[in-house]
Scaffold this active site. Sequence first.
Site, PDB file in Angstrom:
ATOM      1  N   ASN A   9       0.879  -1.163   0.000  1.00  0.00           N
ATOM      2  CA  ASN A   9       0.000   0.000   0.000  1.00  0.00           C
ATOM      3  C   ASN A   9       0.923   1.221   0.000  1.00  0.00           C
ATOM      4  OD1 ASN A   9      -1.794   2.036   0.536  1.00  0.00           O
ATOM      5  ND2 ASN A   9      -2.579   1.144   2.448  1.00  0.00           N
ATOM      6  N   ARG A  92      -2.646  -2.014  -3.287  1.00  0.00           N
ATOM      7  CA  ARG A  92      -3.801  -1.137  -3.133  1.00  0.00           C
ATOM      8  C   ARG A  92      -3.635  -0.015  -4.149  1.00  0.00           C
ATOM      9  NH1 ARG A  92      -5.625   1.917   2.326  1.00  0.00           N
ATOM     10  NH2 ARG A  92      -7.641   2.602   1.563  1.00  0.00           N
ATOM     11  N   HIS A 180     -12.480   3.847   0.040  1.00  0.00           N
ATOM     12  CA  HIS A 180     -12.484   2.922   1.190  1.00  0.00           C
ATOM     13  C   HIS A 180     -13.136   1.584   0.834  1.00  0.00           C
ATOM     14  CE1 HIS A 180     -12.100   6.267   4.483  1.00  0.00           C
ATOM     15  NE2 HIS A 180     -10.912   5.758   4.171  1.00  0.00           N
ATOM     16  N   HIS A 207     -16.608   3.888   8.490  1.00  0.00           N
ATOM     17  CA  HIS A 207     -15.141   3.753   8.507  1.00  0.00           C
ATOM     18  C   HIS A 207     -14.608   5.091   9.000  1.00  0.00           C
ATOM     19  CE1 HIS A 207     -11.169   2.383   6.709  1.00  0.00           C
ATOM     20  NE2 HIS A 207     -10.956   3.666   6.970  1.00  0.00           N
ATOM     21  N   GLY A 209     -11.533   6.810  10.382  1.00  0.00           N
ATOM     22  CA  GLY A 209     -10.102   6.853  10.667  1.00  0.00           C
ATOM     23  C   GLY A 209      -9.627   8.264  10.414  1.00  0.00           C
ATOM     24  N   GLY A 211      -8.888   9.324   7.539  1.00  0.00           N
ATOM     25  CA  GLY A 211      -9.873   9.559   6.479  1.00  0.00           C
ATOM     26  C   GLY A 211     -11.149   8.886   6.959  1.00  0.00           C
ATOM     27  N   ARG A 240      -9.255  16.957   6.449  1.00  0.00           N
ATOM     28  CA  ARG A 240     -10.127  17.300   5.313  1.00  0.00           C
ATOM     29  C   ARG A 240     -11.495  17.711   5.851  1.00  0.00           C
ATOM     30  NH1 ARG A 240      -9.391  11.657   2.352  1.00  0.00           N
ATOM     31  NH2 ARG A 240      -7.974  11.154   4.050  1.00  0.00           N
ATOM     32  N   MET A 283      -7.912  12.422  16.921  1.00  0.00           N
ATOM     33  CA  MET A 283      -9.091  12.418  17.799  1.00  0.00           C
ATOM     34  C   MET A 283      -8.711  12.212  19.269  1.00  0.00           C
ATOM     35  SD  MET A 283     -12.276  12.841  17.940  1.00  0.00           S
ATOM     36  CE  MET A 283     -13.187  12.616  16.433  1.00  0.00           C
ATOM     37  N   ARG A 284      -7.653  11.426  19.535  1.00  0.00           N
ATOM     38  CA  ARG A 284      -7.254  11.193  20.926  1.00  0.00           C
ATOM     39  C   ARG A 284      -6.878  12.490  21.615  1.00  0.00           C
ATOM     40  NH1 ARG A 284      -3.535   6.340  18.923  1.00  0.00           N
ATOM     41  NH2 ARG A 284      -3.383   7.897  17.296  1.00  0.00           N
ATOM     42  N   GLY A 327      -9.561   3.366  12.758  1.00  0.00           N
ATOM     43  CA  GLY A 327      -8.904   3.889  13.965  1.00  0.00           C
ATOM     44  C   GLY A 327      -9.846   4.451  15.025  1.00  0.00           C
ATOM     45  N   ILE A 328     -10.690   5.402  14.661  1.00  0.00           N
ATOM     46  CA  ILE A 328     -11.611   5.997  15.633  1.00  0.00           C
ATOM     47  C   ILE A 328     -12.779   5.046  15.901  1.00  0.00           C
ATOM     48  CG2 ILE A 328     -13.169   7.938  16.055  1.00  0.00           C
ATOM     49  CD1 ILE A 328     -11.364   9.631  14.178  1.00  0.00           C
ATOM     50  N   GLU A 330     -12.986   1.841  15.741  1.00  0.00           N
ATOM     51  CA  GLU A 330     -12.644   0.634  16.511  1.00  0.00           C
ATOM     52  C   GLU A 330     -12.220   0.959  17.936  1.00  0.00           C
ATOM     53  OE1 GLU A 330      -9.650  -1.596  14.310  1.00  0.00           O
ATOM     54  OE2 GLU A 330     -10.795  -1.292  12.471  1.00  0.00           O
ATOM     55  N   GLU A 378      -7.838  -4.200   5.375  1.00  0.00           N
ATOM     56  CA  GLU A 378      -7.745  -3.997   3.925  1.00  0.00           C
ATOM     57  C   GLU A 378      -6.644  -4.864   3.313  1.00  0.00           C
ATOM     58  OE1 GLU A 378      -7.672  -0.093   5.403  1.00  0.00           O
ATOM     59  OE2 GLU A 378      -8.784   0.701   3.693  1.00  0.00           O
TER      60      GLU A 378
HETATM   61  P1  ADP Z   1      -5.748   5.823   8.372  1.00  0.00           P
HETATM   62  O1  ADP Z   1      -5.610   4.366   8.019  1.00  0.00           O
HETATM   63  O2  ADP Z   1      -6.802   6.558   7.578  1.00  0.00           O
HETATM   64  O3  ADP Z   1      -4.464   6.575   8.498  1.00  0.00           O
HETATM   65  P2  ADP Z   1      -6.678   4.849  10.915  1.00  0.00           P
HETATM   66  O4  ADP Z   1      -7.877   4.068  10.555  1.00  0.00           O
HETATM   67  O5  ADP Z   1      -5.439   4.123  11.321  1.00  0.00           O
HETATM   68  O6  ADP Z   1      -6.371   5.926   9.801  1.00  0.00           O
HETATM   69  O7  ADP Z   1      -7.096   5.855  12.079  1.00  0.00           O
HETATM   70  C1  ADP Z   1      -6.156   6.731  12.627  1.00  0.00           C
HETATM   71  C2  ADP Z   1      -6.865   7.658  13.587  1.00  0.00           C
HETATM   72  O8  ADP Z   1      -7.587   6.903  14.573  1.00  0.00           O
HETATM   73  C3  ADP Z   1      -5.908   8.540  14.377  1.00  0.00           C
HETATM   74  O9  ADP Z   1      -5.660   9.726  13.705  1.00  0.00           O
HETATM   75  C4  ADP Z   1      -6.660   8.782  15.664  1.00  0.00           C
HETATM   76  O10 ADP Z   1      -7.346  10.017  15.538  1.00  0.00           O
HETATM   77  C5  ADP Z   1      -7.712   7.698  15.729  1.00  0.00           C
HETATM   78  N1  ADP Z   1      -7.597   6.870  16.937  1.00  0.00           N
HETATM   79  C6  ADP Z   1      -6.805   5.800  17.145  1.00  0.00           C
HETATM   80  N2  ADP Z   1      -6.985   5.316  18.407  1.00  0.00           N
HETATM   81  C7  ADP Z   1      -7.924   6.101  18.990  1.00  0.00           C
HETATM   82  C8  ADP Z   1      -8.564   6.135  20.273  1.00  0.00           C
HETATM   83  N3  ADP Z   1      -8.278   5.245  21.227  1.00  0.00           N
HETATM   84  N4  ADP Z   1      -9.456   7.106  20.499  1.00  0.00           N
HETATM   85  C9  ADP Z   1      -9.777   8.007  19.560  1.00  0.00           C
HETATM   86  N5  ADP Z   1      -9.225   8.027  18.333  1.00  0.00           N
HETATM   87  C10 ADP Z   1      -8.319   7.094  18.048  1.00  0.00           C
END
Ligand code: ADP
Length: 412
Positions: A9, A92, A180, A207, A209, A211, A240, A283-284, A327-328, A330, A378
């Site tokens: 990827n 990808r 996605h 989804h 994350g 993005g 974005r 987001m964290r 990411g967010i 999950e 993915e």
């Molecule tokens: P991508 O693959 O699009 O780069 P991900 O799906 O890996 O993104 O998501 C990354 C994002 O997930 C991070 O920028 C963060 O904001 C968010 N994230 C990861 N863990 C947590 C958490 N425990 N709480 C809130 N947001 C989280």
Amino acid sequence: MDDFSLVINAGSSSLKFAVYRRPGSEEWRLESRGQIEGIGTSPQLSLKQADGRKLIEEPAPEVKNGRDALDALARRLRSLYGGSRVLGVGHRVVHGGAKYTGPVVITPEVLADLHRLTPLAPLHQPHNLEAIEAVSKLLPDVPQVACFDTSFHRSMSSVAQLVPLPREIRERGVQRYGFHGLSYEYIASMLPQVAPEIANGRVIVAHLGSGASMCAMKHRKSIDTTFSFTALDGLCMGTRPGAIDPGVILYLFQNLGLSAKEVETILYMKSGLLGISGISNDMRDLLASHDSAAQLAVDYFVYRATKEIGALTAVLGGIDGLVFTAGIGENSAEIRRRICGASAWLGIELDADANERRGPRISTGTSRVSVWVIPTDEELMIARHTGLLLGLTTAHNRKHKPSQTQGAAYSH
Ligand code: ADP
């Protein structure tokens, strides 16, 4: 080690990869995964085994561009897995245009087609194709497969794919493509196993994350999605903005005198959570902050997500299930709680403990709509496609056997 297949990827500043073992049975088994990050700034290579154990974590100063990254990866894989054969490489690729409705074995003709799509995804497509070309040079006898982020959405109706501009503009490729798709396809493939009661129903997959997008599915097929011509539309994202009035863009050009490059940077790099908060795109950080601008960014993220769930529910004519992933989606029980709370009118009732534990089912037994957390994968989706198209695995439970040509649409 047994023979393996490699998933790549390739992005603008990172090269992510995963090594899968030749399956004894149906599913590929992950051997290791890693990435080279910070290409062009301070490159760093990391590689972990499937169980999470670190194999490599070190600077890779020799990596100045994407081609160098592939060379560095090849060297490491040779030293780790020398003696095993690479059976195939799956990539990808962000854009398959209107033509590629499924993954495809890469030939010179396919590659030429994909180059022609570059203007539709100028920030991503060139890196994806550069990686394919680099692998052809390094491993000339190994077959490669392109898996597209757009293909899954080719089941959308012609109305849902429309961008309502004059015909002469639409004829130049301006339509709603959606992205996605590999993530959504993976979730769709997992529904019969994880959430059988909604697998043939009306499901919205979120989804979320860095993005972020949503997909409305019926019978595990995409009906509509929030991404559109580009990955700028729809939900608020890390950097974005998501959907905004196109008149704002005109205003930036005509009244603020910004250049196309400046507007592109604002839209892709400086807006969304980062733009609203002025603090972070993560987001964290925002959830941990007491700053009112950080809280406004989180409020807007939840507001937009809630609004899109309502719109996609209307398109589906109702909703049976909601799935959170990425990411967010999950990892943040807080964001799931807030989105579900704002969507309670749909018949969503969250089970607080299950939500903290990440489910997989996080709604109560009496909730009319069931809600789930399903981690996306993915890379595994790409490995599956690569195995099938190259004849390394067989299509189990699949209605149509894929062909070696483009448009291999098969159901999962
Ligand atoms: P991508 O693959 O699009 O780069 P991900 O799906 O890996 O993104 O998501 C990354 C994002 O997930 C991070 O920028 C963060 O904001 C968010 N994230 C990861 N863990 C947590 C958490 N425990 N709480 C809130 N947001 C989280």
